[in-house]
Design a protein around this motif. Structure first.
Motif, PDB file in Angstrom:
ATOM      1  N   UNK A 297     -51.038  20.384 -59.796  1.00  0.00           N
ATOM      2  CA  UNK A 297     -50.125  19.727 -58.856  1.00  0.00           C
ATOM      3  C   UNK A 297     -49.176  20.720 -58.201  1.00  0.00           C
ATOM      4  N   UNK A 298     -48.777  21.751 -58.932  1.00  0.00           N
ATOM      5  CA  UNK A 298     -47.935  22.781 -58.321  1.00  0.00           C
ATOM      6  C   UNK A 298     -48.664  23.487 -57.190  1.00  0.00           C
ATOM      7  N   UNK A 299     -49.937  23.839 -57.445  1.00  0.00           N
ATOM      8  CA  UNK A 299     -50.738  24.458 -56.383  1.00  0.00           C
ATOM      9  C   UNK A 299     -50.903  23.513 -55.202  1.00  0.00           C
ATOM     10  N   UNK A 300     -51.134  22.251 -55.505  1.00  0.00           N
ATOM     11  CA  UNK A 300     -51.304  21.251 -54.453  1.00  0.00           C
ATOM     12  C   UNK A 300     -50.028  21.123 -53.620  1.00  0.00           C
ATOM     13  N   UNK A 301     -48.859  21.157 -54.273  1.00  0.00           N
ATOM     14  CA  UNK A 301     -47.592  21.015 -53.559  1.00  0.00           C
ATOM     15  C   UNK A 301     -47.333  22.190 -52.627  1.00  0.00           C
ATOM     16  N   UNK A 302     -47.689  23.397 -53.073  1.00  0.00           N
ATOM     17  CA  UNK A 302     -47.476  24.557 -52.202  1.00  0.00           C
ATOM     18  C   UNK A 302     -48.380  24.498 -50.977  1.00  0.00           C
ATOM     19  N   UNK A 303     -49.641  24.106 -51.153  1.00  0.00           N
ATOM     20  CA  UNK A 303     -50.536  23.981 -49.995  1.00  0.00           C
ATOM     21  C   UNK A 303     -50.116  22.810 -49.114  1.00  0.00           C
ATOM     22  N   UNK A 304     -49.476  21.806 -49.732  1.00  0.00           N
ATOM     23  CA  UNK A 304     -49.034  20.637 -48.985  1.00  0.00           C
ATOM     24  C   UNK A 304     -47.935  20.981 -47.984  1.00  0.00           C
ATOM     25  N   UNK A 305     -47.214  22.084 -48.214  1.00  0.00           N
ATOM     26  CA  UNK A 305     -46.146  22.486 -47.298  1.00  0.00           C
ATOM     27  C   UNK A 305     -46.677  22.685 -45.879  1.00  0.00           C
ATOM     28  N   UNK A 306     -47.897  23.249 -45.766  1.00  0.00           N
ATOM     29  CA  UNK A 306     -48.502  23.464 -44.446  1.00  0.00           C
ATOM     30  C   UNK A 306     -48.732  22.122 -43.763  1.00  0.00           C
ATOM     31  N   UNK A 307     -49.341  21.195 -44.483  1.00  0.00           N
ATOM     32  CA  UNK A 307     -49.639  19.882 -43.910  1.00  0.00           C
ATOM     33  C   UNK A 307     -48.359  19.135 -43.549  1.00  0.00           C
ATOM     34  N   UNK A 308     -47.295  19.289 -44.355  1.00  0.00           N
ATOM     35  CA  UNK A 308     -46.035  18.609 -44.051  1.00  0.00           C
ATOM     36  C   UNK A 308     -45.403  19.156 -42.781  1.00  0.00           C
ATOM     37  N   UNK A 309     -45.631  20.442 -42.504  1.00  0.00           N
ATOM     38  CA  UNK A 309     -45.165  21.006 -41.241  1.00  0.00           C
ATOM     39  C   UNK A 309     -45.844  20.330 -40.059  1.00  0.00           C
ATOM     40  N   UNK A 310     -47.155  20.124 -40.179  1.00  0.00           N
ATOM     41  CA  UNK A 310     -47.883  19.433 -39.117  1.00  0.00           C
ATOM     42  C   UNK A 310     -47.542  17.947 -39.091  1.00  0.00           C
ATOM     43  N   UNK A 311     -47.179  17.396 -40.250  1.00  0.00           N
ATOM     44  CA  UNK A 311     -46.710  16.014 -40.306  1.00  0.00           C
ATOM     45  C   UNK A 311     -45.488  15.839 -39.403  1.00  0.00           C
TER      46      UNK A 311
END
Length: 483
Positions: A297-311
């Motif tokens: 989940x930690x790895x997922x959260x860090x990669x999620x930062x990119x998607x949240x920027x596009x969000x």
């Protein structure tokens, strides 16, 4: 002669196809630049503010295991819940400000910001008892007495951060809707540097312990908020901010309704992952399972930062274009955002799969945890790929004002479908942590499919007309638009 005519027609058609491809490529490039103008700073801001809590844990970790556990519990349980509520409440402003900008009603942005501050400020007051009574709440959640007592003290010390969050998220949406995002990024970076320095002085040098860490966090968060407020009222937004207005107290009921829908939509998303941790914690050898899931989940959260920027970027682009009555441009923004974010998702997915036997060693030396984490590599990779698309579609929903619909979709996909499937696979079919994660993945997949179906079936012309009526009902007279 006839053959020459056919050849000439083919050449003309080929030239037209080349020009069409060139026009699409140019249009895609222009949209991509607009998207990155918002997404880039939004990603940096998210990472920087996320790192404030990480720095606190890093310094408190040297005080002792009980202190580390107490702060971690407060961050993940109390502050995690509040963070979701406040961010969700602020997301209502993302819809309204973005649509107002597109419609040319820049004068309404300051009023919307003040309305949001009123609502999030009252919400902070309502949520304050969670901090005051954190200790008995944590004991009810079966945390140890030592951790609960210490966490209760720390929770009271960080109440100022609750009210900082109440101001922070609305003002960020105010910036994003106008494409003025670098200021908040720079402010967050400076605050993070100050936060590191304050923790070093208060926790390490002066030995103030958890109280010092709380003081450092309070100062850092309020530095962010006050710097952003000063930036707003200092004349950098002459059209959007015209001073405090009694209009902010009007039409609060409708504003509350949209804010609550936004908060519920986001909280249902965040609580889903909390529920997954609780399910995993009930397995045999929960320590190994929880460690493995935490790493993933930690790895997922860090990669999620990119998607949240596009969000954030696509939300602004959609609301702007719909407010400006450009439905085709809004639809094109969705395509560009999803394609770009999915490209990063494919890259991260390939990296996880290529290093599935190695990346767990970055986090642990325990062979059992390494083995369990490696077994989760495939579902983790699939989740990362889905999470490069899903948050972008969420951004589209926020930009269009579909928060209530999203809340119902979250309930159905996550809580009626995903969690029961995960529990069934994990417990009944004895698949353990893999089964629970596959259930989570199934819920995410179902939600992504539904959202894609909704996007493809959306009548964007109709959405633009609805936004026009919405802006007219909320705002004052439109400002003249430049031709």
């Amino acid at each position: 002669m006839e053959t020459e005519g056919i050849g000439f027609e083919k050449k003309v058609l080929e030239i037209m196809r080349i020009r069409k491809r060139s026009k699409v490529a140019e249009k895609s490039w222009d949209e991509s630049k607009k998207m990155w103008h918002i997404a880039g700073p939004a990603i940096l801001t998210a990472v920087t503010q996320f790192s404030i809590g990480f720095v606190t844990v890093a310094f408190v970790g040297h005080l002792g295991q009980v202190e580390l556990a107490a702060v971690s519990v407060v961050q993940n349980v109390i502050e995690g819940f509040v963070y979701g509520v406040m961010l969700g409440m602020g997301s209502a402003l993302e819809t309204l400000c973005g649509q107002a900008v597109g419609a040319g009603q820049i004068n309404m942005l300051g009023v919307y910001l003040q309305r949001s501050w009123i609502i999030t400020g009252v919400s902070a007051l309502v949520l304050t008892p969670l901090y005051v009574y954190a200790s008995p709440i944590l004991k009810l959640l079966h945390q140890s007495n030592n951790i609960s007592e210490l966490a209760g003290k720390y929770s009271i010390w960080v109440i100022p951060q609750l009210f900082a969050l109440a101001f922070n998220f609305p003002i960020q949406k105010f910036f994003q809707s106008q494409g003025r995002v670098w200021a908040m990024t720079i402010i967050s970076m400076v605050a993070l540097a100050v936060h590191v320095l304050l923790n070093w002085v208060l926790v390490t040098k002066l030995g103030r312990g958890m109280a010092g860490a709380a003081i450092a966090g309070n100062i850092s968060w309020w530095l962010i908020v006050l710097a952003q407020i000063v930036y707003v009222v200092s004349g950098y937004f002459p059209d959007a901010w015209t001073g405090f207005s009694f209009s902010a107290f009007q039409r609060l009921a409708s504003f509350v309704k949209l804010s609550l829908a936004s908060a519920i939509m986001l909280c249902l998303e965040l609580w889903y992952y909390t529920a997954i941790i609780l399910l995993v914690g009930s397995l045999k050898n929960p320590e190994i399972a929880v460690d493995a899931v935490s790493i993933c989940m930690n790895l997922q959260q860090w990669t999620l930062m990119i998607a949240l920027g596009f969000n954030a970027a696509v939300s602004v682009r959609i609301s702007n274009e719909l407010g400006a009555q450009h439905p085709r441009a809004a639809k094109f923004s969705v395509v560009v955002a999803v394609t770009t974010s999915a490209s990063f998702g494919i890259l991260f997915t390939a990296t996880i799969l290529a290093t599935r036997r190695n990346f767990p060693q970055l986090f642990t030396e325990n062979p059992e945890v390494i083995r369990e984490t490696s077994m989760l590599a495939y579902p983790l990779a699939a989740t990362i790929l889905l999470n490069s698309i899903q948050p972008v579609l969420h951004g589209v929903a926020v930009g269009a004002g579909w928060q209530s619909l999203m809340a119902f979709i979250n309930i159905g996909c996550y809580y009626i479908f995903g969690l029961p499937v995960g529990a069934l696979l994990g417990y009944k079919f004895n698949l353990g942590v893999q089964g629970i994660w596959l259930g989570m993945l199934a819920g995410c997949l179902l939600q992504t499919v539904i959202l894609l179906f909704i996007m493809f079936r959306t009548n964007w012309d109709k959405e633009a007309l609805q936004v026009k009526e919405h802006v007219r009902a909320w705002g004052g007279p439109s400002e003249p638009r430049e031709s």
